[in-house]
Scaffold this motif. Structure first.
Motif, PDB file in Angstrom:
ATOM      1  N   MET A  56      40.468 -49.514 -74.758  1.00  0.00           N
ATOM      2  CA  MET A  56      40.819 -48.177 -75.239  1.00  0.00           C
ATOM      3  C   MET A  56      41.590 -47.461 -74.132  1.00  0.00           C
ATOM      4  SD  MET A  56      39.580 -47.553 -78.313  1.00  0.00           S
ATOM      5  CE  MET A  56      39.746 -45.777 -78.326  1.00  0.00           C
ATOM      6  N   LEU A  57      42.278 -46.408 -74.511  1.00  0.00           N
ATOM      7  CA  LEU A  57      42.935 -45.553 -73.530  1.00  0.00           C
ATOM      8  C   LEU A  57      41.966 -44.431 -73.170  1.00  0.00           C
ATOM      9  CD1 LEU A  57      45.556 -44.912 -71.974  1.00  0.00           C
ATOM     10  CD2 LEU A  57      46.212 -43.473 -73.914  1.00  0.00           C
ATOM     11  N   TYR A  58      41.742 -44.244 -71.873  1.00  0.00           N
ATOM     12  CA  TYR A  58      40.837 -43.205 -71.380  1.00  0.00           C
ATOM     13  C   TYR A  58      41.603 -42.261 -70.460  1.00  0.00           C
ATOM     14  CZ  TYR A  58      37.001 -46.191 -72.945  1.00  0.00           C
ATOM     15  OH  TYR A  58      36.137 -46.949 -73.708  1.00  0.00           O
ATOM     16  N   LEU A  59      41.182 -41.009 -70.458  1.00  0.00           N
ATOM     17  CA  LEU A  59      41.659 -40.039 -69.485  1.00  0.00           C
ATOM     18  C   LEU A  59      40.491 -39.775 -68.546  1.00  0.00           C
ATOM     19  CD1 LEU A  59      43.588 -37.919 -68.300  1.00  0.00           C
ATOM     20  CD2 LEU A  59      42.703 -36.303 -70.004  1.00  0.00           C
ATOM     21  N   VAL A  60      40.627 -40.190 -67.289  1.00  0.00           N
ATOM     22  CA  VAL A  60      39.613 -39.923 -66.272  1.00  0.00           C
ATOM     23  C   VAL A  60      40.032 -38.622 -65.585  1.00  0.00           C
ATOM     24  CG1 VAL A  60      38.451 -40.782 -64.217  1.00  0.00           C
ATOM     25  CG2 VAL A  60      39.209 -42.394 -65.980  1.00  0.00           C
ATOM     26  N   ALA A  61      39.156 -37.618 -65.638  1.00  0.00           N
ATOM     27  CA  ALA A  61      39.532 -36.283 -65.162  1.00  0.00           C
ATOM     28  C   ALA A  61      38.356 -35.620 -64.456  1.00  0.00           C
ATOM     29  CB  ALA A  61      39.997 -35.433 -66.339  1.00  0.00           C
ATOM     30  N   PRO A  62      38.285 -35.746 -63.136  1.00  0.00           N
ATOM     31  CA  PRO A  62      37.219 -35.047 -62.424  1.00  0.00           C
ATOM     32  C   PRO A  62      37.387 -33.537 -62.559  1.00  0.00           C
ATOM     33  CG  PRO A  62      38.782 -36.013 -60.873  1.00  0.00           C
ATOM     34  CD  PRO A  62      39.187 -36.462 -62.232  1.00  0.00           C
ATOM     35  N   THR A  63      36.300 -32.813 -62.413  1.00  0.00           N
ATOM     36  CA  THR A  63      36.380 -31.355 -62.477  1.00  0.00           C
ATOM     37  C   THR A  63      37.059 -30.826 -61.212  1.00  0.00           C
ATOM     38  OG1 THR A  63      34.208 -31.113 -61.461  1.00  0.00           O
ATOM     39  CG2 THR A  63      34.289 -31.175 -63.877  1.00  0.00           C
ATOM     40  N   ASN A  64      37.549 -29.606 -61.270  1.00  0.00           N
ATOM     41  CA  ASN A  64      38.259 -29.027 -60.113  1.00  0.00           C
ATOM     42  C   ASN A  64      37.406 -28.995 -58.858  1.00  0.00           C
ATOM     43  OD1 ASN A  64      40.581 -28.673 -61.548  1.00  0.00           O
ATOM     44  ND2 ASN A  64      40.427 -26.460 -61.716  1.00  0.00           N
ATOM     45  N   ASP A  65      36.101 -28.744 -58.996  1.00  0.00           N
ATOM     46  CA  ASP A  65      35.257 -28.673 -57.806  1.00  0.00           C
ATOM     47  C   ASP A  65      35.014 -30.051 -57.184  1.00  0.00           C
ATOM     48  OD1 ASP A  65      33.639 -29.256 -60.066  1.00  0.00           O
ATOM     49  OD2 ASP A  65      31.838 -28.636 -58.976  1.00  0.00           O
ATOM     50  N   GLN A  66      35.330 -31.134 -57.905  1.00  0.00           N
ATOM     51  CA  GLN A  66      35.222 -32.483 -57.345  1.00  0.00           C
ATOM     52  C   GLN A  66      36.495 -32.897 -56.611  1.00  0.00           C
ATOM     53  OE1 GLN A  66      34.209 -34.412 -61.140  1.00  0.00           O
ATOM     54  NE2 GLN A  66      32.333 -35.122 -60.159  1.00  0.00           N
ATOM     55  N   CYS A  67      37.588 -32.226 -56.907  1.00  0.00           N
ATOM     56  CA  CYS A  67      38.881 -32.605 -56.331  1.00  0.00           C
ATOM     57  C   CYS A  67      39.109 -31.914 -54.987  1.00  0.00           C
ATOM     58  CB  CYS A  67      40.011 -32.224 -57.288  1.00  0.00           C
ATOM     59  SG  CYS A  67      39.973 -33.136 -58.837  1.00  0.00           S
ATOM     60  N   ASN A  68      39.967 -32.512 -54.194  1.00  0.00           N
ATOM     61  CA  ASN A  68      40.363 -31.914 -52.919  1.00  0.00           C
ATOM     62  C   ASN A  68      41.359 -30.788 -53.162  1.00  0.00           C
ATOM     63  OD1 ASN A  68      38.834 -33.803 -51.490  1.00  0.00           O
ATOM     64  ND2 ASN A  68      40.508 -35.273 -51.512  1.00  0.00           N
ATOM     65  N   SER A  69      41.552 -29.957 -52.163  1.00  0.00           N
ATOM     66  CA  SER A  69      42.529 -28.873 -52.234  1.00  0.00           C
ATOM     67  C   SER A  69      43.509 -29.003 -51.081  1.00  0.00           C
ATOM     68  CB  SER A  69      41.838 -27.513 -52.140  1.00  0.00           C
ATOM     69  OG  SER A  69      40.986 -27.320 -53.223  1.00  0.00           O
ATOM     70  N   ASP A  70      44.698 -28.458 -51.284  1.00  0.00           N
ATOM     71  CA  ASP A  70      45.675 -28.355 -50.202  1.00  0.00           C
ATOM     72  C   ASP A  70      46.262 -26.952 -50.253  1.00  0.00           C
ATOM     73  OD1 ASP A  70      47.537 -28.373 -52.269  1.00  0.00           O
ATOM     74  OD2 ASP A  70      48.282 -30.386 -51.839  1.00  0.00           O
ATOM     75  N   GLU A  71      47.342 -26.711 -49.524  1.00  0.00           N
ATOM     76  CA  GLU A  71      47.913 -25.365 -49.469  1.00  0.00           C
ATOM     77  C   GLU A  71      48.425 -24.866 -50.825  1.00  0.00           C
ATOM     78  OE1 GLU A  71      50.916 -28.430 -48.380  1.00  0.00           O
ATOM     79  OE2 GLU A  71      48.991 -27.910 -47.515  1.00  0.00           O
ATOM     80  N   ASP A  72      48.659 -25.787 -51.770  1.00  0.00           N
ATOM     81  CA  ASP A  72      49.124 -25.400 -53.099  1.00  0.00           C
ATOM     82  C   ASP A  72      47.985 -25.217 -54.095  1.00  0.00           C
ATOM     83  OD1 ASP A  72      51.815 -25.458 -52.331  1.00  0.00           O
ATOM     84  OD2 ASP A  72      51.912 -27.623 -52.642  1.00  0.00           O
ATOM     85  N   GLY A  73      46.759 -25.535 -53.706  1.00  0.00           N
ATOM     86  CA  GLY A  73      45.616 -25.403 -54.610  1.00  0.00           C
ATOM     87  C   GLY A  73      44.922 -26.733 -54.829  1.00  0.00           C
TER      88      GLY A  73
END
Length: 99
Positions: free
Chosen positions: A4-21
């Motif tokens: 199947m086709l899946y979209l893996v999408a961690p929540t924003n608080d799981q992702c890293n940030s940089d100067e752009d967000g």
């Protein structure tokens, strides 16, 4: 084994940030199930077992959101696919549960 086709999408608080967000780590993955999708996603972003540093908040035991994307046949009419029609999982590389 059917894939199947899946979209893996961690929540924003799981992702890293940089100067752009927030650094987006969403990825479409063709896999046999949600756990394999997370495994392939981790490989794509080169997250290994030791990747639990402050730079990454996604260790091996951290559950990630996985959405099963419905595939429409080529002859199907144009249509909207609502979020209620998409199976959502919370998964690691070894376990998954439907949300």
């Amino acid at each position: 084994m059917e894939r199947m086709l899946y979209l893996v999408a961690p929540t924003n608080d799981q992702c890293n940030s940089d100067e752009d967000g927030v650094v987006n780590q969403d990825l479409f993955v063709w896999a046999t199930d949600a756990s394999e999708a997370v495994k392939l996603w981790r490989e794509y972003f080169e997250m290994d077992a030791e990747d639990t540093t402050s730079e990454s908040k996604l260790g091996l035991d951290e559950h990630v959101r996985v959405f099963e994307v419905p595939i429409m046949p080529a002859g199907a009419p144009s249509a909207v696919v609502g979020w209620d029609d998409i199976h959502t999982y919370s998964a690691t590389i070894t376990e998954r549960s439907e949300s």
